[in-house]
Write a protein that holds these residues in place. Structure first.
Motif, mmCIF file in Angstrom:
data_model
loop_
_atom_site.group_PDB
_atom_site.id
_atom_site.type_symbol
_atom_site.label_atom_id
_atom_site.label_comp_id
_atom_site.label_asym_id
_atom_site.label_seq_id
_atom_site.Cartn_x
_atom_site.Cartn_y
_atom_site.Cartn_z
ATOM 1 N N LYS A 70 7.800 -40.339 37.354
ATOM 2 C CA LYS A 70 8.714 -39.356 36.780
ATOM 3 C C LYS A 70 10.142 -39.900 36.739
ATOM 4 N N ILE A 71 10.727 -39.780 35.580
ATOM 5 C CA ILE A 71 12.117 -40.186 35.362
ATOM 6 C C ILE A 71 12.878 -38.930 34.954
ATOM 7 N N ALA A 72 13.957 -38.608 35.661
ATOM 8 C CA ALA A 72 14.661 -37.351 35.411
ATOM 9 C C ALA A 72 15.935 -37.538 34.592
ATOM 10 N N MET A 73 16.175 -36.541 33.749
ATOM 11 C CA MET A 73 17.433 -36.429 33.009
ATOM 12 C C MET A 73 17.791 -34.943 33.040
ATOM 13 N N THR A 74 18.816 -34.538 32.343
ATOM 14 C CA THR A 74 19.292 -33.168 32.528
ATOM 15 C C THR A 74 18.895 -32.178 31.439
ATOM 16 N N PHE A 75 18.587 -32.686 30.231
ATOM 17 C CA PHE A 75 18.197 -31.782 29.140
ATOM 18 C C PHE A 75 17.595 -32.613 28.016
ATOM 19 N N PRO A 76 16.431 -32.220 27.491
ATOM 20 C CA PRO A 76 15.798 -32.994 26.418
ATOM 21 C C PRO A 76 16.702 -33.126 25.189
ATOM 22 N N GLY A 77 16.916 -34.357 24.768
ATOM 23 C CA GLY A 77 17.768 -34.608 23.613
ATOM 24 C C GLY A 77 19.246 -34.662 23.934
ATOM 25 N N GLY A 78 19.612 -34.438 25.202
ATOM 26 C CA GLY A 78 21.011 -34.486 25.630
ATOM 27 C C GLY A 78 21.444 -35.904 25.957
ATOM 28 N N THR A 79 22.685 -36.056 26.325
ATOM 29 C CA THR A 79 23.228 -37.398 26.551
ATOM 30 C C THR A 79 22.483 -38.177 27.638
ATOM 31 N N HIS A 80 22.200 -37.550 28.767
ATOM 32 C CA HIS A 80 21.544 -38.275 29.859
ATOM 33 C C HIS A 80 20.134 -38.706 29.479
ATOM 34 N N GLY A 124 31.436 -42.450 32.663
ATOM 35 C CA GLY A 124 31.345 -41.593 33.838
ATOM 36 C C GLY A 124 29.994 -41.050 34.235
ATOM 37 N N GLN A 125 28.897 -41.604 33.666
ATOM 38 C CA GLN A 125 27.567 -41.174 34.086
ATOM 39 C C GLN A 125 26.903 -42.349 34.816
ATOM 40 N N GLY A 126 25.702 -42.166 35.291
ATOM 41 C CA GLY A 126 25.030 -43.253 35.980
ATOM 42 C C GLY A 126 23.527 -43.129 35.920
ATOM 43 N N ILE A 127 22.840 -44.243 36.123
ATOM 44 C CA ILE A 127 21.381 -44.256 36.262
ATOM 45 C C ILE A 127 21.078 -44.750 37.663
ATOM 46 N N SER A 128 20.406 -43.923 38.433
ATOM 47 C CA SER A 128 20.136 -44.232 39.837
ATOM 48 C C SER A 128 18.634 -44.283 40.104
ATOM 49 N N ILE A 129 18.258 -45.053 41.116
ATOM 50 C CA ILE A 129 16.860 -45.354 41.395
ATOM 51 C C ILE A 129 16.543 -45.139 42.868
ATOM 52 N N ASP A 130 15.311 -44.757 43.131
ATOM 53 C CA ASP A 130 14.848 -44.536 44.501
ATOM 54 C C ASP A 130 14.978 -45.825 45.325
ATOM 55 N N PRO A 144 18.231 -29.969 36.700
ATOM 56 C CA PRO A 144 19.667 -29.636 36.676
ATOM 57 C C PRO A 144 20.482 -30.649 37.483
ATOM 58 N N PRO A 145 21.657 -31.011 37.010
ATOM 59 C CA PRO A 145 22.478 -32.023 37.696
ATOM 60 C C PRO A 145 22.638 -31.822 39.203
ATOM 61 N N PRO A 146 23.014 -30.608 39.678
ATOM 62 C CA PRO A 146 23.221 -30.462 41.118
ATOM 63 C C PRO A 146 21.945 -30.600 41.961
ATOM 64 N N GLN A 147 20.778 -30.613 41.309
ATOM 65 C CA GLN A 147 19.511 -30.708 42.037
ATOM 66 C C GLN A 147 18.930 -32.114 42.056
ATOM 67 N N MET A 148 19.614 -33.065 41.434
ATOM 68 C CA MET A 148 19.091 -34.425 41.342
ATOM 69 C C MET A 148 18.890 -35.078 42.704
ATOM 70 N N VAL A 165 13.146 -35.892 48.202
ATOM 71 C CA VAL A 165 11.765 -35.504 48.539
ATOM 72 C C VAL A 165 10.736 -36.250 47.708
ATOM 73 N N GLY A 166 11.184 -37.260 46.958
ATOM 74 C CA GLY A 166 10.247 -38.113 46.246
ATOM 75 C C GLY A 166 9.704 -37.574 44.942
ATOM 76 N N ASN A 167 10.446 -36.681 44.301
ATOM 77 C CA ASN A 167 9.961 -36.082 43.050
ATOM 78 C C ASN A 167 10.201 -36.954 41.823
ATOM 79 N N MET A 168 10.912 -38.067 41.986
ATOM 80 C CA MET A 168 11.226 -38.916 40.833
ATOM 81 C C MET A 168 11.460 -40.350 41.273
ATOM 82 N N GLU A 169 11.323 -41.259 40.321
ATOM 83 C CA GLU A 169 11.561 -42.677 40.594
ATOM 84 C C GLU A 169 13.014 -43.038 40.266
ATOM 85 N N ALA A 170 13.565 -42.345 39.272
ATOM 86 C CA ALA A 170 14.935 -42.631 38.828
ATOM 87 C C ALA A 170 15.487 -41.403 38.120
ATOM 88 N N PHE A 171 16.811 -41.370 37.978
ATOM 89 C CA PHE A 171 17.415 -40.287 37.197
ATOM 90 C C PHE A 171 18.683 -40.763 36.508
#
Length: 428
Positions: free
Chosen positions: A169-179, A133-139, A204-208, A214-220
């Motif tokens: 920049k590659i985004a996830m939700t918390f260092p060492g967490g599942t994402h 139920g998670q995903g990796i998405s790209i610009d 944070p997830p709702p801010q992805m 606005v171009g703050n990341m390449e993927a999340f």
């Protein structure tokens, strides 16, 4: 939060009528009286993600009240760091007693590596809330690369960006967490060193979606419904869903402070029984549309049903012309022992946190898992709600796990797994 009519029925003399409405397991009144919880109140946190559904449904469908926990509060948290901070405070300090949480976090809190004070805050994992139920998405600018499970094409683009002096920049939700662990695994499998070739940042997830816009990341990497919403808003596409990365992989956990559970064992069991019953309810195909409507409400995810329901059913529009219709790769709450907190899965999380330097290689993984993972309480709650014996695992290990790239994790030999990985950053 206002109490629903269904919950009102369950907390008044009309409890019997309420139990008819619910998908009950056993006799509601008898079980609630048998448990006799020490307290009726608990504060439980959740993040706006689809996999918070068991807590939300346990509240909205009256399962907490059914087992005598009539004053449970399900409280939205702004981010995983806020969840951590509020767990550290506990409800007595204005925080929370338990939470929908990234599975590695209770370990990192119990070891004191992520707490504000750097002191251990002992936690228990009482259940796994979901698998997949998670995903990796790209610009969208990388759409022509057709990046999917294989991240090698993405590596070429990232290498070019690095050579030009641009920070990728590659985004996830918390260092060492599942994402964080999913996207690091995926990048490393394609030859990208997440500690050297890119900047892995927490969002944070709702801010992805807003940050991608606005171009703050390449993927999340994030849980649903945020990958689906990105595609709906045409701001990016999904390279993969994590069920493709590792089928039926463990994801979120339900965790509570050790001191709260130890002080209120009957109340903890009542809460756990309610959550397990909610997970059964959530996994029924006939309930998914109603579930999407409930969790999408203003007080919870505040997201359109159309951004939640399709991927919940295994229907994925990746946003680049590819589609998928496979319920077996979708989020599961109960099927295939999704709710049971296998110790072997927690060992993988800790092994990956060692791989990326979040924990020292000397960490006594068995000792901390035996302290944090309370699969014994899960089994007790499951038996109390009359879960069939064939749905209660007899082993704390699910055995050897195989990832999309053919790599295998044998919980009997985590060192061999670590040694087989080419890209890593182990803290001595």
């Amino acid at each position: 939060m206002s109490i629903s009519r269904r919950k009102f029925l369950l907390t008044t003399g009309a409890a019997a009528a309420g139990s008819v409405i619910l998908n009950s397991v056993g006799d509601t009144i008898t079980q609630a009286q048998t448990i006799s919880p020490e307290v009726k109140k608990a504060r439980l946190g959740f993040i706006a993600l689809t996999d918070a559904a068991p807590l939300i449904i346990a509240q909205e469908k009256g399962f907490f009240a059914k087992y005598g926990m009539t004053e449970v509060e399900v409280v939205k948290q702004a981010s995983w760091p806020v969840t951590r901070d509020n767990l550290e405070l506990g409800s007595g300090g204005g925080g929370i007693d338990g939470a929908h949480i990234l599975s590695p976090m209770p370990y990192l809190m119990s070891l004191g590596t992520i707490t504000k004070t750097k002191r251990p805050v002992p936690m228990y994992i009482l259940a796994r809330l979901n698998t997949n139920g998670q995903g990796i998405s790209i610009d969208n600018k990388y759409k022509a690369l057709k990046v999917g499970l294989d991240s090698k094409a993405f590596k070429v683009a990232l290498d070019k960006a690095k050579a030009s002096g641009k920070e990728a920049k590659i985004a996830m939700t918390f260092p060492g967490g599942t994402h964080d662990l999913w996207i690091r695994y995926w990048l490393a499998a394609g030859g990208v060193d997440p500690n050297k070739d890119v900047s892995v940042i927490p969002v944070p997830p709702p801010q992805m979606v807003a940050n991608m816009k606005v171009g703050n990341m390449e993927a999340f990497c994030v849980g649903e419904p945020w990958n689906a919403q990105l595609v709906t808003q045409k701001e990016g596409y999904s390279a993969l869903i994590t069920g493709q990365l590792w089928k039926n992989h463990p994801e979120k956990a339900f965790s509570m402070r050790k001191d709260w559970v130890d002080k209120n064992p009957k109340a903890a069991q009542a809460i756990l029984m309610a959550i397990l019953e909610a997970q059964q309810w959530c996994d029924k195909p006939a309930n998914k549309a109603e579930m999407a409507k409930i969790i999408g409400g203003r007080e919870y995810l505040k997201v359109a049903v159309s951004d939640i329901l399709p991927r919940l059913q295994g229907k994925v529009d990746f946003g680049d012309g590819r589609t998928l219709n496979n319920p077996d790769l979708a989020m599961k709450f109960w099927a295939n022992n999704a709710s049971y907190p296998y110790k072997s899965h927690d060992l993988w999380f800790l092994t990956e946190d060692i791989r990326w330097g979040y924990l020292p290689a000397s960490t006594n993984t068995k000792a901390i898992i035996d302290k944090v993972n309370r699969e014994d309480l899960w089994k007790k709650a499951a038996k109390a709600i009359k879960v069939p014996a064939n749905q209660i695992p007899s082993s704390t290990s699910r055995g050897v796990e195989t990832f999309f790239d053919g790599t295998k994790f044998d919980p009997n030999n985590p060192k061999a797994y670590l040694n087989s990985l080419k890209i890593k950053a182990i803290k001595s």
